[in-house]
Design a protein around this motif. Structure first.
Motif, PDB file in Angstrom:
ATOM      1  N   ILE A  14       0.740  -1.043   0.157  1.00 32.07           N
ATOM      2  CA  ILE A  14       0.067  -0.065  -0.274  1.00 32.07           C
ATOM      3  C   ILE A  14       1.048   1.514  -0.088  1.00 32.07           C
ATOM      4  N   ARG A  15       0.976   1.970  -0.766  1.00 29.31           N
ATOM      5  CA  ARG A  15       1.280   3.075  -1.615  1.00 29.31           C
ATOM      6  C   ARG A  15       0.589   4.073  -1.767  1.00 29.31           C
ATOM      7  N   ILE A  16       0.112   5.235  -0.625  1.00 31.10           N
ATOM      8  CA  ILE A  16      -0.415   6.762  -0.681  1.00 31.10           C
ATOM      9  C   ILE A  16       0.942   7.873  -1.001  1.00 31.10           C
ATOM     10  N   GLY A  17      -0.124   8.287  -2.256  1.00 29.56           N
ATOM     11  CA  GLY A  17       1.554   9.532  -2.958  1.00 29.56           C
ATOM     12  C   GLY A  17       0.880  10.906  -2.331  1.00 29.56           C
ATOM     13  N   LYS A  18       1.835  11.492  -2.620  1.00 34.03           N
ATOM     14  CA  LYS A  18       2.533  12.562  -1.856  1.00 34.03           C
ATOM     15  C   LYS A  18       1.108  13.526  -2.307  1.00 34.03           C
ATOM     16  N   TYR A  19       0.836  13.199  -3.702  1.00 34.46           N
ATOM     17  CA  TYR A  19      -0.120  14.313  -4.510  1.00 34.46           C
ATOM     18  C   TYR A  19      -1.268  13.679  -5.111  1.00 34.46           C
ATOM     19  N   PRO A  20      -2.559  14.207  -5.533  1.00 39.59           N
ATOM     20  CA  PRO A  20      -3.203  13.382  -5.412  1.00 39.59           C
ATOM     21  C   PRO A  20      -3.565  13.169  -7.360  1.00 39.59           C
ATOM     22  N   TYR A  21      -2.663  12.860  -7.799  1.00 41.28           N
ATOM     23  CA  TYR A  21      -2.559  12.337  -9.104  1.00 41.28           C
ATOM     24  C   TYR A  21      -3.459  11.244  -9.806  1.00 41.28           C
ATOM     25  N   ALA A  22      -3.660  11.062  -9.219  1.00 39.31           N
ATOM     26  CA  ALA A  22      -4.439   9.329  -9.146  1.00 39.31           C
ATOM     27  C   ALA A  22      -6.211   9.707  -9.805  1.00 39.31           C
ATOM     28  N   SER A  23      -6.416  10.491  -8.326  1.00 45.55           N
ATOM     29  CA  SER A  23      -7.501  11.038  -8.783  1.00 45.55           C
ATOM     30  C   SER A  23      -8.266  12.165  -9.592  1.00 45.55           C
ATOM     31  N   ARG A  46       6.740  10.577 -13.571  1.00 43.16           N
ATOM     32  CA  ARG A  46       6.939   9.616 -12.411  1.00 43.16           C
ATOM     33  C   ARG A  46       5.159   9.071 -13.094  1.00 43.16           C
ATOM     34  N   TYR A  47       4.218   9.840 -12.276  1.00 41.82           N
ATOM     35  CA  TYR A  47       3.270   8.916 -12.523  1.00 41.82           C
ATOM     36  C   TYR A  47       2.350   8.913 -13.587  1.00 41.82           C
ATOM     37  N   GLY A  48       2.681  10.106 -14.386  1.00 41.44           N
ATOM     38  CA  GLY A  48       2.557  10.604 -16.089  1.00 41.44           C
ATOM     39  C   GLY A  48       3.010   8.887 -16.657  1.00 41.44           C
ATOM     40  N   LYS A  49       3.664   8.288 -16.949  1.00 48.07           N
ATOM     41  CA  LYS A  49       4.547   6.610 -17.280  1.00 48.07           C
ATOM     42  C   LYS A  49       3.177   5.798 -16.753  1.00 48.07           C
ATOM     43  N   LYS A  50       3.166   5.900 -15.113  1.00 48.99           N
ATOM     44  CA  LYS A  50       2.325   5.364 -14.043  1.00 48.99           C
ATOM     45  C   LYS A  50       0.678   5.039 -15.138  1.00 48.99           C
ATOM     46  N   VAL A  57       4.120  21.100 -14.681  1.00 43.16           N
ATOM     47  CA  VAL A  57       3.867  22.378 -14.267  1.00 43.16           C
ATOM     48  C   VAL A  57       4.376  23.866 -14.198  1.00 43.16           C
ATOM     49  N   ARG A  58       3.676  24.582 -13.879  1.00 47.41           N
ATOM     50  CA  ARG A  58       4.052  25.868 -13.661  1.00 47.41           C
ATOM     51  C   ARG A  58       3.934  26.342 -12.431  1.00 47.41           C
ATOM     52  N   MET A  59       5.256  27.168 -12.329  1.00 47.23           N
ATOM     53  CA  MET A  59       6.238  27.676 -11.262  1.00 47.23           C
ATOM     54  C   MET A  59       5.347  28.925 -10.766  1.00 47.23           C
ATOM     55  N   ASP A  60       5.219  29.901 -10.329  1.00 47.90           N
ATOM     56  CA  ASP A  60       4.531  31.080  -9.237  1.00 47.90           C
ATOM     57  C   ASP A  60       4.788  31.692  -8.329  1.00 47.90           C
ATOM     58  N   ASP A  61       4.534  32.219  -7.478  1.00 46.20           N
ATOM     59  CA  ASP A  61       5.455  33.378  -6.369  1.00 46.20           C
ATOM     60  C   ASP A  61       4.756  31.791  -5.597  1.00 46.20           C
ATOM     61  N   GLY A  62       5.873  31.521  -5.011  1.00 50.58           N
ATOM     62  CA  GLY A  62       6.647  30.463  -4.127  1.00 50.58           C
ATOM     63  C   GLY A  62       5.844  28.993  -3.866  1.00 50.58           C
ATOM     64  N   GLY A  63       5.659  28.541  -4.980  1.00 51.06           N
ATOM     65  CA  GLY A  63       5.209  27.214  -4.809  1.00 51.06           C
ATOM     66  C   GLY A  63       4.871  27.253  -6.686  1.00 51.06           C
ATOM     67  N   GLY A  64       4.735  26.437  -7.394  1.00 53.44           N
ATOM     68  CA  GLY A  64       3.504  25.146  -8.613  1.00 53.44           C
ATOM     69  C   GLY A  64       2.948  24.126  -8.163  1.00 53.44           C
ATOM     70  N   ARG A  65       1.981  24.238  -9.287  1.00 56.98           N
ATOM     71  CA  ARG A  65       0.609  24.410 -10.217  1.00 56.98           C
ATOM     72  C   ARG A  65       1.189  23.524 -10.746  1.00 56.98           C
ATOM     73  N   VAL A  66       0.496  22.024 -10.895  1.00 55.40           N
ATOM     74  CA  VAL A  66       0.162  21.446 -11.730  1.00 55.40           C
ATOM     75  C   VAL A  66      -0.521  20.673 -12.436  1.00 55.40           C
ATOM     76  N   TRP A  67      -1.055  20.478 -13.407  1.00 57.36           N
ATOM     77  CA  TRP A  67      -2.176  20.226 -14.429  1.00 57.36           C
ATOM     78  C   TRP A  67      -1.932  19.373 -15.269  1.00 57.36           C
ATOM     79  N   ARG A  68      -3.056  18.635 -15.192  1.00 56.57           N
ATOM     80  CA  ARG A  68      -3.232  16.985 -16.278  1.00 56.57           C
ATOM     81  C   ARG A  68      -3.758  17.913 -16.967  1.00 56.57           C
ATOM     82  N   VAL A  69      -3.080  17.015 -18.198  1.00 55.27           N
ATOM     83  CA  VAL A  69      -3.342  17.341 -19.830  1.00 55.27           C
ATOM     84  C   VAL A  69      -3.882  16.692 -20.560  1.00 55.27           C
TER      85      VAL A  69
END
Length: 70
Positions: A14-23, A46-50, A57-69
């Motif tokens: 059982i491996r729980i990912g750090k980010y919500p890619y699966a959903s 890694r998750y894209g291949k899986k 990912v696009r970076m902005d003020d102090g963090g990054g946003r990830v989109w599923r495309v």
């Protein structure tokens, strides 16, 4: 000395990912405050291949946003 044991069940992997890619579906995104681009890009790859999906990912003020495309 090491003892050999038989019929010991293996625990579930059982491996729980750090980010919500699966959903995520195409068009969804999440924001990670304080993230570094290289870390998010590596996770995206890694998750894209899986999942046979594409993330960007696009970076902005102090963090990054990830989109599923795809």
């Amino acid at each position: 000395m090491v003892t050999i044991e038989k019929d010991v069940p293996m625990p579930a992997n059982i491996r729980i990912g750090k980010y919500p890619y699966a959903s995520m579906v195409v068009g969804d995104s999440f924001y990670v405050p304080g993230a570094k681009k290289v870390n998010l890009a590596h996770s995206n790859f890694r998750y894209g291949k899986k999942m046979n999906a594409k993330f960007i990912v696009r970076m902005d003020d102090g963090g990054g946003r990830v989109w599923r495309v795809a």
